[in-house]
Design a protein around this motif. Structure first.
Motif, mmCIF file in Angstrom:
data_model
loop_
_atom_site.group_PDB
_atom_site.id
_atom_site.type_symbol
_atom_site.label_atom_id
_atom_site.label_comp_id
_atom_site.label_asym_id
_atom_site.label_seq_id
_atom_site.Cartn_x
_atom_site.Cartn_y
_atom_site.Cartn_z
ATOM 1 N N ASN A 162 0.832 -1.213 0.000
ATOM 2 C CA ASN A 162 0.000 0.000 0.000
ATOM 3 C C ASN A 162 0.864 1.260 0.000
ATOM 4 N N LEU A 163 1.947 1.229 0.795
ATOM 5 C CA LEU A 163 2.825 2.400 0.881
ATOM 6 C C LEU A 163 3.446 2.695 -0.493
ATOM 7 N N ARG A 207 0.925 4.231 -2.722
ATOM 8 C CA ARG A 207 0.578 5.604 -2.333
ATOM 9 C C ARG A 207 1.688 6.589 -2.697
ATOM 10 N N ILE A 208 2.929 6.202 -2.467
ATOM 11 C CA ILE A 208 4.054 7.091 -2.821
ATOM 12 C C ILE A 208 4.061 7.301 -4.341
ATOM 13 N N SER A 266 1.556 7.397 -6.224
ATOM 14 C CA SER A 266 0.444 8.245 -6.659
ATOM 15 C C SER A 266 0.745 9.745 -6.476
ATOM 16 N N LEU A 267 1.826 10.060 -5.772
ATOM 17 C CA LEU A 267 2.171 11.475 -5.570
ATOM 18 C C LEU A 267 3.139 11.938 -6.658
ATOM 19 N N ALA A 275 8.373 12.619 -2.766
ATOM 20 C CA ALA A 275 7.709 11.914 -1.659
ATOM 21 C C ALA A 275 8.488 10.657 -1.324
ATOM 22 N N GLU A 276 8.504 10.345 -0.061
ATOM 23 C CA GLU A 276 9.167 9.114 0.377
ATOM 24 C C GLU A 276 8.475 8.614 1.635
ATOM 25 N N GLY A 277 8.712 7.366 1.945
ATOM 26 C CA GLY A 277 8.064 6.814 3.129
ATOM 27 C C GLY A 277 8.827 5.638 3.697
#
Lengths: 182, 238
Positions: free
Chosen positions: B195-196, B199-200, B202-203, B207-209
């Motif tokens: 999921n992460l 989501r990253i 999609s930006l 962006a990072e996570g």
């Protein structure tokens, strides 16, 4: 290995261990009362895991919804800050079913912000405008921006955030901004 | 004379303290639990234990124990390291399986940190195509750890009953439960990493996570980021 444990656990709880297995031999030596207590402990442990799993499912859904909200907000920020003089930084930290998730989304002029101490300093705004109007309109400019955004966060956080390096960079950026103005 | 006697007493006190500390080390406080159980024993269990103590360590040690038990219970007298070791080995023999399981669990839980592993993985979006498999492999590795977890040799030497058959069975049950717990956390963790990444991706902006999976036998930290310029150029030519 996990499957082996699964099998042994199932056999142990149901009391259908293969006659020759080591566990069966060990259990045969134990008094029936001890075996019953161990079975009870196994059942209690499994119940604990099942309850935790249910709680984690709930946590998974809640954290997923929270992260989706954060991403939607970040996308909104991207849209509203797509133009000139724009910068933002969003940080999110979420407790999830398996641990923790952090997300950072940002747009900005890192070194200039570190040197001037604010993302809204007139010179930072001027540089950002130059980036959006002139650099991002052609390939070499975009290449420069991509390289800059790759390197600048580390430089901004370390080298240019203190002492002589900060002062030197500030003088240089002042001249660049004066040139852009002139 | 007085000073000499005082010095001797002090050194004897210090020796007792260090001996007790040595005995207690690595036992995660189960020595206090054993002492508490011992002090609360009564009736047949108490008689049974006294008899076993006499049989194992002689009548004089037994009579000293009977004389001092009230002092131990009130906390006025602390048992020496030797006495503590004797109690640690004898008391669990008269405990029921459930009480023994709890002591054993406390012991294994406290020594789990020695077996814990830390792994980290970087996922570059669009480049690390096999990240799911890599995360699953790491999680699988940590899910298998409970089966290999043993107590340190010095603990096994100090309290021999942890190697008894019933303790082995109890440990296998604990390991099965820990494995089950790890598998549940790992499966949620793999889904959360996927999921992460999504989501990253999609930006549009930078962006990072990170996602940290906390399993009973370790941590897996997955760092998700977008490709940098060189990686993008490299991919064009590959």
């Amino acid at each position: 290995m996990a499957e082996n444990f699964e099998l042994v656990k199932a056999q142990f709880i149901s009391g259908q261990l293969p006659a020759g297995s080591i566990l069966a031999k060990v259990l045969a030596d134990l008094p029936a009362e001890d075996v019953a207590r161990l079975k009870q402990k196994a059942a209690e442990g499994m119940l604990g895991v099942e309850l935790k799993r249910l709680a984690d499912q709930n946590k998974f859904q809640v954290s997923s919804a929270d992260i989706d909200d954060f991403i939607q907000n970040a996308q909104r920020m991207e849209r509203t800050h797509s133009g000139v003089t724009s910068s933002y930084k969003m940080d999110g930290r979420f407790e999830t079913a398996s641990g923790e998730t952090t997300i950072t989304s940002k747009k900005g002029c890192f070194i200039a912000t570190a040197v001037y101490g604010s993302a809204n300093h007139p010179n930072v705004v001027r540089l950002r405008r130059f980036r959006d109007r002139h650099l991002e309109t052609h390939f070499v400019g975009r290449l420069f921006c991509a390289l800059y955004y790759r390197l600048s966060p580390r430089l901004a956080a370390g080298f240019f955030s203190r002492g002589k390096a900060q002062n030197g960079m500030r003088r240089l950026l002042d001249r660049v901004c004066a040139f852009l103005n002139g | 004379m007085g000073r000499y006697y005082h010095r001797r007493r002090f050194s004897h006190y210090r020796h007792n303290e260090s001996q007790r500390a040595e005995t207690k080390s690595g036992l995660a406080g189960i020595d206090d639990d054993v002492l508490r159980i011992f002090n609360s024993l009564h009736g047949l269990r108490r008689t049974n234990l006294f008899n076993q103590y006499d049989k194992a360590h002689g009548n004089s040690a037994g009579s000293y124990m009977r004389k001092t038990i009230a002092g131990w219970a009130s906390g006025a007298v602390k048992p020496s390291g030797d006495t503590l070791t004797r109690l640690l080995n004898l008391v669990p023999k008269i405990l029921n399986q459930s009480e023994k399981y709890d002591l054993l669990k406390k012991l294994y839980d406290s020594h789990r940190k020695d077996f814990q592993e830390q792994h980290s993985l970087t996922v570059v979006i669009g480049h690390s195509l096999s990240f799911r498999q890599q995360v699953t492999d790491l999680a699988q590795r940590l899910c298998n750890k409970p089966g290999t977890h043993t107590l340190p040799t010095y603990v096994q030497t100090k309290i021999a009953w942890v190697c008894d058959n019933d303790s082995t069975v109890a440990r296998r049950i604990m390991a099965a439960i820990e494995t089950e717990d790890s598998v549940a956390i790992a499966s949620a963790g793999v889904a959360e990493v996927e999921n992460l990444v999504r989501r990253i991706q999609s930006l549009d902006m930078s962006a990072e996570g990170t996602h940290t999976m906390r399993l009973p036998y370790g941590l897996i930290t997955v760092y998700v980021r977008k490709p940098n310029l060189f990686e993008k150029i490299g991919k064009l030519f590959s």
